[in-house]
Design a protein around this motif. Structure first.
Motif, short mmCIF file in Angstrom:
data_model
loop_
_atom_site.label_atom_id
_atom_site.label_comp_id
_atom_site.label_asym_id
_atom_site.label_seq_id
_atom_site.Cartn_x
_atom_site.Cartn_y
_atom_site.Cartn_z
N THR A 39 -0.89 5.92 10.55
CA THR A 39 -0.66 4.75 9.70
C THR A 39 -0.44 5.24 8.27
O THR A 39 -1.26 5.96 7.71
CB THR A 39 -1.88 3.80 9.73
N GLY A 41 -0.38 4.19 4.72
CA GLY A 41 -0.82 3.13 3.82
C GLY A 41 -1.18 3.68 2.46
O GLY A 41 -0.90 4.84 2.14
N SER A 42 -1.84 2.85 1.68
CA SER A 42 -2.18 3.26 0.31
C SER A 42 -3.18 4.42 0.27
O SER A 42 -3.25 5.13 -0.73
CB SER A 42 -2.73 2.08 -0.49
N ASP A 43 -3.91 4.61 1.35
CA ASP A 43 -4.88 5.71 1.39
C ASP A 43 -4.30 6.99 1.99
O ASP A 43 -4.98 8.00 2.08
CB ASP A 43 -6.13 5.29 2.15
N TYR A 44 -3.02 6.95 2.39
CA TYR A 44 -2.38 8.11 3.00
C TYR A 44 -1.98 9.12 1.92
O TYR A 44 -1.52 8.75 0.84
CB TYR A 44 -1.12 7.68 3.77
N SER A 45 -2.15 10.38 2.21
CA SER A 45 -1.70 11.44 1.32
C SER A 45 -1.40 12.67 2.17
O SER A 45 -1.90 12.80 3.28
CB SER A 45 -2.79 11.77 0.29
N GLU A 49 2.64 15.68 -1.42
CA GLU A 49 2.37 14.69 -2.49
C GLU A 49 1.34 15.22 -3.47
O GLU A 49 1.50 15.09 -4.69
CB GLU A 49 1.84 13.39 -1.88
N SER A 53 1.98 16.16 -7.50
CA SER A 53 1.23 15.54 -8.59
C SER A 53 0.55 16.59 -9.48
O SER A 53 0.65 16.54 -10.71
CB SER A 53 0.20 14.59 -8.00
N PHE A 100 6.82 3.65 -9.06
CA PHE A 100 5.99 3.11 -7.99
C PHE A 100 6.17 1.60 -7.88
O PHE A 100 6.09 1.04 -6.80
CB PHE A 100 4.52 3.47 -8.20
#
Length: 136
Positions: A39, A41-45, A49, A53, A100
Motif C-alpha cells: 500500500t 500511502g502517506s506513511d510509505y517511504s 526518497e 531528501s 507536493f
C-alpha cells in the motif's frame, strides 16, 4: 582556495547527478512495491526518497560553502556563479515544497536541478581553466 572552489563546485554537480539517480530509484521502487501489493500511502517511504531528501540538504550546505569560498579565491566570476547556485538551490527547495501540492511543478524542480548541475560544472571549469589575475 581555487582548488577548494573547484572541488566543491564539482561535488555539487556530482551530487545533483546522484539526486537524479536516487529519484529514478525511488520511482521504480514505488512501481515494484505497488506491483507486489504494498500500500502506497502517506506513511510509505523508500531508500531513494530518503536519500533524495538528505542529499538535497547536503547540496544546500555545499552551495553555501561554495559561496563562502568564492570570496576567498580569484576565480573569474566565481562569486556570481556561486551566488547563482545558491539562488537556484533556494528555488529548488521552494519548488520541492510547492510541488507536493501542485505535482506539475515537479517538472520545474527536475529542470532546475539540471540547471544547478550545469552552473556548478561551469564554476568548476572556470576554476580549472583560468589563470589568476596578475598582481600589480
Amino acid at each position: 582556495m581555487r582548488a577548494a572552489y573547484r572541488i566543491v563546485a564539482m561535488l555539487i554537480a556530482i551530487a545533483v547527478a546522484l539526486q537524479v539517480a536516487s529519484i529514478a530509484l525511488s520511482g521504480f521502487t514505488i512501481a515494484k512495491d505497488a506491483d507486489d501489493g504494498t500500500t502506497i500511502g502517506s506513511d510509505y517511504s523508500n531508500f531513494g526518497e530518503s536519500y533524495h531528501s538528505m542529499a538535497g540538504m547536503a547540496i544546500g550546505l555545499l552551495a553555501l560553502v561554495l559561496l563562502i569560498l568564492s570570496f576567498m579565491t580569484d576565480v573569474p566570476r566565481g562569486r556570481m556563479l556561486a551566488g547563482i547556485i545558491v539562488g537556484l538551490v533556494v528555488l529548488q527547495f521552494l519548488l520541492a515544497v510547492v510541488s507536493f501540492g501542485l505535482p506539475a511543478l515537479g517538472v520545474l524542480h527536475g529542470l532546475n536541478g539540471l540547471a544547478i548541475a550545469g552552473v556548478a560544472g561551469a564554476a568548476s571549469s572556470r576554476a580549472t581553466s583560468s589563470t589568476p589575475a596578475p598582481s600589480v
